[in-house]
Design an enzyme around this catalytic site. Structure first.
Site, mmCIF file in Angstrom:
data_model
loop_
_atom_site.group_PDB
_atom_site.id
_atom_site.type_symbol
_atom_site.label_atom_id
_atom_site.label_comp_id
_atom_site.label_asym_id
_atom_site.label_seq_id
_atom_site.Cartn_x
_atom_site.Cartn_y
_atom_site.Cartn_z
ATOM 1 N N TYR A 46 55.534 39.054 40.666
ATOM 2 C CA TYR A 46 55.662 39.073 42.115
ATOM 3 C C TYR A 46 55.936 37.678 42.661
ATOM 4 O O TYR A 46 55.032 36.856 42.810
ATOM 5 C CB TYR A 46 54.390 39.643 42.756
ATOM 6 C CG TYR A 46 54.000 41.024 42.282
ATOM 7 C CD1 TYR A 46 54.945 41.909 41.768
ATOM 8 C CD2 TYR A 46 52.676 41.450 42.346
ATOM 9 C CE1 TYR A 46 54.577 43.182 41.330
ATOM 10 C CE2 TYR A 46 52.302 42.724 41.923
ATOM 11 C CZ TYR A 46 53.257 43.579 41.405
ATOM 12 O OH TYR A 46 52.892 44.826 40.981
ATOM 13 N N HIS A 132 52.190 45.369 31.985
ATOM 14 C CA HIS A 132 53.069 45.633 33.118
ATOM 15 C C HIS A 132 54.440 46.151 32.658
ATOM 16 O O HIS A 132 55.185 45.445 31.989
ATOM 17 C CB HIS A 132 53.257 44.333 33.931
ATOM 18 C CG HIS A 132 53.751 44.544 35.317
ATOM 19 N ND1 HIS A 132 54.107 43.501 36.158
ATOM 20 C CD2 HIS A 132 53.943 45.671 36.049
ATOM 21 C CE1 HIS A 132 54.482 43.984 37.316
ATOM 22 N NE2 HIS A 132 54.403 45.299 37.275
#
Length: 311
Positions: A46, A132
């Site tokens: 992010y 992830h």
């Protein structure tokens, strides 16, 4: 661990889609904490680490045992090659592309990723670590990444380990074949897509694996009472748009808005521990808090099921 029913997703304060100022990002985290949110989720992905840095700084003055913090592994951040200027990141984050992401689910890569995340967060530990998006990396994720995290859990370095993905099938495989504590399921248990309920959620309930439900607005289609915008980050197909409008019409009969129902729906399943909602400002946090505070009558779900709009 005790978690709040709703969590704070920190991708937006990593400049997802557009820039967010430092003060605005800090105010969003502060507002979430003051509203009772005690789950905060971030990742190196992010904003090329920007989300982790901002979230860590905003939580620095909060008692460490008062909240649950999760980050992720699987993408290492390495210096970008070539001579600057580097331009902008090409993964949807409005940040300078002075770093690049490298997939790495190896044991060494996982340990390095977590160490670098802790440095960005300014912490000596996180509570939850998620593998992830290992969609194309099953073998390395299950044979190296998971055992590395399980060792850290056994040593007490982290409290829980798991996997975060936008699909349910591989998450179910992780639950069946490993000892994960938690899965983050994005977009696959919502008012428009209940595919996570086919196998994953019952399996998690059976085995005591907690589910963090994310992407409950399906990237935007359910975010307003008048459905519009995107579904899974692409223009919404006509049939889904029409279905969202039919759901909104049923909601109106019960004095409930579409986003209010979208936020409440996942928590009806016993396996879902928290719903993680992204926010980029204090105003968005306040809006979400207002929506989650309003009761949703059980009759709404009965009527939606009667019209074939939910199972």
């Amino acid at each position: 661990m005790r978690v709040s029913s709703y969590g704070f997703g920190a991708a937006p304060i990593g400049n997802l889609f557009s820039e967010v100022g430092e003060d605005t990002a800090r105010a969003a985290v502060d507002a979430a904490y003051e509203a009772g949110v005690r789950v905060f989720d971030t990742a190196p992905h992010y904003g090329l680490g920007l989300s982790e840095r901002r979230l860590g700084a905003a939580l620095a003055e909060r008692p460490r045992d008062s909240y649950t913090l999760s980050t992720k592994v699987g993408r290492l951040l390495v210096p970008a090659t070539g001579e600057g200027p580097f331009g902008r990141d090409d993964q949807g984050f409005d940040v300078p592309a002075d770093l690049r992401r490298v997939w790495d689910f190896s044991r060494d890569g996982v340990l390095r990723s977590l160490e670098e995340s802790l440095e960005r967060l300014g912490l000596d530990a996180v509570d939850v670590v998620l593998i992830h998006d290992p969609d194309d990396h099953w073998e390395q994720a299950v044979s190296e990444a998971y055992p590395a995290l399980a060792d850290l859990r056994d040593q007490g370095v982290v409290k829980a380990v798991g996997v975060g993905m936008n699909q349910a099938a591989m998450l179910a495989r992780f639950v069946r074949e490993t000892g994960v504590d938690v899965v983050m399921l994005a977009g696959r248990y919502t008012l428009l897509d209940q595919s996570g309920e086919d196998e994953l959620l019952p399996l998690c309930a059976e085995r005591g694996v907690s589910v963090f439900a994310a992407g409950v607005f399906n990237s935007g289609l359910l975010a307003t009472h008048d459905p519009s915008g995107t579904y899974d980050y692409a223009p919404a197909p006509g049939p889904l748009l029409e279905r969202a409008r039919r759901i909104a019409a049923v909601c109106e009969r019960h004095d409930v808005t579409l986003p209010q129902a979208a936020l409440a729906f996942p928590l009806r399943h016993p396996a879902v521990a928290t719903v993680v909602i992204g926010a980029r400002s204090a105003a968005e946090v306040a809006r979400n808090a207002d929506l989650t505070a309003k009761p949703v009558p059980e009759a709404l779900w009965t009527d939606l099921a009667a019209e074939g709009l939910i199972p």
